[in-house]
Design a protein around this motif. Structure first.
Motif, PDB file in Angstrom:
ATOM      1  N   GLU A 118       0.831  -1.212   0.000  1.00 48.33           N
ATOM      2  CA  GLU A 118       0.000   0.000   0.000  1.00 48.33           C
ATOM      3  C   GLU A 118       0.864   1.261   0.000  1.00 48.33           C
ATOM      4  O   GLU A 118       0.611   2.209  -0.750  1.00 48.33           O
ATOM      5  N   ALA A 119       1.915   1.263   0.830  1.00 48.17           N
ATOM      6  CA  ALA A 119       2.816   2.419   0.882  1.00 48.17           C
ATOM      7  C   ALA A 119       3.584   2.577  -0.424  1.00 48.17           C
ATOM      8  O   ALA A 119       3.786   3.692  -0.911  1.00 48.17           O
ATOM      9  N   ALA A 120       4.000   1.453  -1.004  1.00 58.26           N
ATOM     10  CA  ALA A 120       4.740   1.503  -2.269  1.00 58.26           C
ATOM     11  C   ALA A 120       3.879   2.083  -3.385  1.00 58.26           C
ATOM     12  O   ALA A 120       4.367   2.840  -4.240  1.00 58.26           O
ATOM     13  N   LYS A 121       2.597   1.743  -3.367  1.00 55.49           N
ATOM     14  CA  LYS A 121       1.686   2.284  -4.377  1.00 55.49           C
ATOM     15  C   LYS A 121       1.537   3.797  -4.220  1.00 55.49           C
ATOM     16  O   LYS A 121       1.571   4.546  -5.205  1.00 55.49           O
ATOM     17  N   ILE A 122       1.403   4.256  -2.985  1.00 57.31           N
ATOM     18  CA  ILE A 122       1.288   5.698  -2.713  1.00 57.31           C
ATOM     19  C   ILE A 122       2.537   6.437  -3.200  1.00 57.31           C
ATOM     20  O   ILE A 122       2.459   7.538  -3.756  1.00 57.31           O
ATOM     21  N   LEU A 123       3.713   5.826  -2.995  1.00 63.81           N
ATOM     22  CA  LEU A 123       4.991   6.485  -3.285  1.00 63.81           C
ATOM     23  C   LEU A 123       5.563   6.124  -4.653  1.00 63.81           C
ATOM     24  O   LEU A 123       6.685   6.501  -4.964  1.00 63.81           O
ATOM     25  N   GLN A 173      10.599  18.794  -6.635  1.00 64.21           N
ATOM     26  CA  GLN A 173       9.624  17.743  -6.939  1.00 64.21           C
ATOM     27  C   GLN A 173       9.254  16.953  -5.682  1.00 64.21           C
ATOM     28  O   GLN A 173       8.077  16.697  -5.410  1.00 64.21           O
ATOM     29  N   THR A 174      10.267  16.581  -4.881  1.00 63.37           N
ATOM     30  CA  THR A 174      10.028  15.741  -3.714  1.00 63.37           C
ATOM     31  C   THR A 174       9.301  16.496  -2.617  1.00 63.37           C
ATOM     32  O   THR A 174       8.461  15.932  -1.912  1.00 63.37           O
ATOM     33  N   ARG A 175       9.602  17.790  -2.434  1.00 64.22           N
ATOM     34  CA  ARG A 175       8.900  18.535  -1.380  1.00 64.22           C
ATOM     35  C   ARG A 175       7.410  18.666  -1.704  1.00 64.22           C
ATOM     36  O   ARG A 175       6.573  18.649  -0.804  1.00 64.22           O
ATOM     37  N   THR A 176       7.089  18.751  -2.999  1.00 61.59           N
ATOM     38  CA  THR A 176       5.681  18.778  -3.402  1.00 61.59           C
ATOM     39  C   THR A 176       5.017  17.449  -3.079  1.00 61.59           C
ATOM     40  O   THR A 176       3.888  17.404  -2.566  1.00 61.59           O
ATOM     41  N   GLN A 177       5.744  16.352  -3.338  1.00 64.95           N
ATOM     42  CA  GLN A 177       5.205  15.017  -3.042  1.00 64.95           C
ATOM     43  C   GLN A 177       4.990  14.820  -1.545  1.00 64.95           C
ATOM     44  O   GLN A 177       3.965  14.275  -1.121  1.00 64.95           O
ATOM     45  N   ILE A 178       5.959  15.264  -0.734  1.00 69.40           N
ATOM     46  CA  ILE A 178       5.845  15.099   0.717  1.00 69.40           C
ATOM     47  C   ILE A 178       4.652  15.890   1.254  1.00 69.40           C
ATOM     48  O   ILE A 178       3.867  15.390   2.060  1.00 69.40           O
ATOM     49  N   ALA A 179       4.511  17.132   0.799  1.00 70.98           N
ATOM     50  CA  ALA A 179       3.415  17.978   1.286  1.00 70.98           C
ATOM     51  C   ALA A 179       2.055  17.393   0.914  1.00 70.98           C
ATOM     52  O   ALA A 179       1.140  17.337   1.745  1.00 70.98           O
ATOM     53  N   SER A 180       1.913  16.936  -0.336  1.00 78.73           N
ATOM     54  CA  SER A 180       0.620  16.374  -0.765  1.00 78.73           C
ATOM     55  C   SER A 180       0.360  15.038  -0.069  1.00 78.73           C
ATOM     56  O   SER A 180      -0.785  14.722   0.287  1.00 78.73           O
ATOM     57  N   LEU A 181       1.420  14.237   0.147  1.00 81.65           N
ATOM     58  CA  LEU A 181       1.284  12.962   0.848  1.00 81.65           C
ATOM     59  C   LEU A 181       0.813  13.186   2.294  1.00 81.65           C
ATOM     60  O   LEU A 181      -0.082  12.493   2.790  1.00 81.65           O
ATOM     61  N   GLN A 182       1.401  14.177   2.958  1.00 79.04           N
ATOM     62  CA  GLN A 182       1.021  14.460   4.348  1.00 79.04           C
ATOM     63  C   GLN A 182      -0.447  14.869   4.441  1.00 79.04           C
ATOM     64  O   GLN A 182      -1.166  14.457   5.339  1.00 79.04           O
TER      65      GLN A 182
END
Length: 374
Positions: A118-123, A173-182
């Motif tokens: 599940e986590a791998a799919k999210i990331l 790119q990664t900071r956008t991913q972290i913010a949206s993931l949170q």
């Protein structure tokens, strides 16, 4: 999920007199993304490690939810930490790295596999689950470290400068991913960085630290529009705010032969230790380039022009009888940064004339550095 509360939390390292973190009072709401930001040595990582249980709390206490965790072991705090250096096991696959904490906790294999997938799919890591860390890029390794935290399903995420080892493009790119993931997961997150651009773009709120002391807490807009003191004003914003301390003559702050009008209300708030001076901050975008001879225009000699396509910034020195003014900026002492139109860029060595837009200056006490609201 849970709130996080620091109550007068203090950390003094053995052999030192000054606290690394001094009586920190801070409340973080359930599901909030809070960024701790400040220069190197300000106490932000120590604050995070105190919350994680990796540093002792000499006085005060720390709560996660309603539970006092000040003396609780790290493994029992229900937190997950993401480090700057990834901290992956090189001999394990991505899947094993992500699920290792669950394996140690005795979680059934089927549950571990389900949560890892599940986590791998999210990331977007599904295709890399059987690879070793050495076969991944820096950004992919950081996502694996994030995945290891996610599968724990903790009450609080702690992130200690997780993007510092990435190149500039990947960092954005990664900071956008972290913010949206949170936001998707809704987990309370405390994020440490020295990069104020990261803080402004990621955090629901920002806490600025200096020398172990909390300077200001607020939304990115609060920090930008109403900095609480000179330090916050100079730290938040890119390029940095121009800040000068000027003599007051007949109700006007003097910059050479130019003058900056100051309201009577602001003048009435000055204290004895301000010595009839006032500190004024003005951002690069708050300056207008005007024709020579415009009343109260300040001359600036162009040293460098930074052309960014959509914007251009002049880095210049105060000229003429304004050159002796006590002004600093992100470019250094006696330097001023001015945003100019990208199609009307002045030449190096040219003198331009600028004025501060009415209502866009920030006023501070020279003695204490605190903001004057007027």
């Amino acid at each position: 999920m849970a709130t996080v509360t620091y109550e007068k939390a203090t950390r003094v390292y053995p052999g030192t007199e000054r606290p690394a973190v001094d009586a920190l009072d801070l409340h973080i709401e359930d599901g909030e993304f809070l960024v701790l930001v400040g220069p190197s040595g300000c106490g932000k990582s120590t604050s995070l490690r105190m919350l994680a249980g990796l540093e002792d709390v000499n006085s005060g206490r720390i709560l996660i939810g309603d539970r006092d965790v000040t003396d609780v072991q790290p493994k029992d705090r229900d937190i997950a930490m993401v480090f700057q250096n990834y901290a992956l096991y090189p001999h394990m696959t991505v899947a094993d790295n992500m699920g290792f904490a669950l394996k140690i906790a005795g979680t059934p294999k089927a549950d571990i596999r389900q949560r890892v997938e599940e986590a791998a799919k999210i990331l977007d890591l599904t295709q890399y689950l059987d690879r070793k860390p050495k076969a991944l890029s820096g950004g992919q390794r950081q996502r694996v470290a994030m995945g290891r935290a996610i599968v724990r399903q903790p009450q609080v995420f702690l992130m200690d400068e997780p993007l510092s080892n990435l190149d500039a493009k990947l960092r954005v790119q990664t900071r956008t991913q972290i913010a949206s993931l949170q936001r998707r997961l809704g987990v309370t997150t405390v994020y440490v960085t020295h990069d104020q651009t990261e803080a402004l773009t990621m955090g629901d709120r920002i806490a600025v630290l200096k020398d172990g002391l909390l300077q200001q807490v607020g939304t990115p807009r609060d920090m930008y529009d109403t900095p609480a003191n000179v330090f916050v004003a100079g730290f938040i914003g890119s390029p940095a705010m121009n800040i000068g301390t000027f003599d007051i003559v007949e109700g006007v702050a003097t910059v050479g032969s130019a003058g900056i009008a100051v309201t009577r209300d602001a003048l009435g708030q000055l204290a004895a230790d301000d010595k009839n001076q006032i500190t004024i901050g003005f951002r690069p975008e708050s300056l207008d380039v005007v024709p020579e001879g415009t009343p109260n225009a300040i001359p600036v000699v162009v040293n460098i022009v930074e052309e960014l396509g959509s914007d251009a910034y002049v880095y210049g020195s105060l000229a003429g009888n304004a050159a002796a003014a006590d002004v600093t900026s992100g470019a250094g002492d006696s330097q001023v940064i001015v945003r100019v139109g990208p199609r009307q860029v002045p030449a190096k060595g040219e003198t331009i004339w600028v004025t501060i837009r009415t209502g866009e200056q920030h006023l501070f006490h020279p003695g204490s550095g605190l903001r004057i609201d007027a």
